[in-house]
Design a protein around this motif. Structure first.
Motif, PDB file in Angstrom:
ATOM      1  N   GLU A 132       0.833  -1.205   0.000  1.00 56.39           N
ATOM      2  CA  GLU A 132       0.000   0.000   0.000  1.00 56.39           C
ATOM      3  C   GLU A 132       0.869   1.258   0.000  1.00 56.39           C
ATOM      4  O   GLU A 132       0.498   2.282  -0.579  1.00 56.39           O
ATOM      5  N   TYR A 141      -2.365  -2.788  -7.820  1.00 55.33           N
ATOM      6  CA  TYR A 141      -2.517  -3.120  -6.404  1.00 55.33           C
ATOM      7  C   TYR A 141      -3.437  -4.336  -6.222  1.00 55.33           C
ATOM      8  O   TYR A 141      -3.113  -5.272  -5.497  1.00 55.33           O
ATOM      9  N   LYS A 145      -2.574  -8.020  -4.628  1.00 54.26           N
ATOM     10  CA  LYS A 145      -3.297  -8.510  -3.452  1.00 54.26           C
ATOM     11  C   LYS A 145      -3.946  -9.871  -3.720  1.00 54.26           C
ATOM     12  O   LYS A 145      -3.920 -10.757  -2.862  1.00 54.26           O
TER      13      LYS A 145
END
Length: 190
Positions: A132, A141, A145
């Motif tokens: 992050e 992102y 993840k």
């Protein structure tokens, strides 16, 4: 950062806050930041990188004799803790000191043959940084993840080829991750 959210108070109370600020270089984990006697502090990981972005442009200049010289333009963005002029002066001084050491070392060791050594930057302090904090685009992102890549240490386990094999993780996302690692942390994936 004056816009940084600190807290919300629901009733009228008096709040007293004490901050402890440090100067440093690179990245420092909260567990290494404070001593054990400072247990009353909320410990945070710290990033000591005041220069956020640097851009350059080289322009050719022709004089009356048609000789070409070059002009360098630097755009430097900082977080406000130092001025861009101070950042360039500091970087120039570090570079000068480094090359001075190399020249001095060369002069003292001219008669000696040196065994080639490879030096690498230790990436150990960066392994616990959450992805992050890299401030990647939403697509990059989310792909990381979904692949259970939560820290820079997890990310460093992947080669550039393996990263591009992740679902929905294309060349643009890979290029963004590579440039972010290089610009923010000085890490180059091989």
């Amino acid at each position: 950062n004056p816009n940084h959210y600190i807290m919300t108070i629901s009733t009228s109370n008096i709040i007293e806050i004490e901050f402890k600020f440090e100067y440093g270089v690179g990245y420092k984990l909260a567990s290494h930041t404070f001593l054990e006697e400072d247990e009353n502090y909320l410990q945070l990981d710290t990033i000591f990188m005041p220069v956020q972005k640097v851009d350059f442009k080289i322009e050719n200049i022709y004089d009356t004799a048609n000789n070409i010289t070059e002009r360098l333009f630097l755009d430097i963005w900082t977080n406000g803790s130092i001025l861009p002029n101070e950042a360039i002066k500091s970087a120039a001084q570090i570079t000068i000191d480094l090359f001075t050491l190399l020249l001095e070392n060369e002069e003292t060791n001219k008669s000696n043959t040196l065994e080639p050594k490879t030096q690498s930057i230790s990436i150990e302090p960066y392994t616990n940084i959450a992805i992050e904090e890299l401030q990647l685009s939403v697509r990059a992102y989310n792909c990381l993840k979904k692949a259970q890549i939560n820290t820079v240490g997890d990310l460093l386990q992947y080669s550039p080829e393996k990263l591009q094999e992740l679902k929905n993780f294309g060349r643009k996302s890979a290029a963004e991750v590579f440039s972010t690692l290089k610009d923010k942390l000085g890490i180059i994936l091989k």
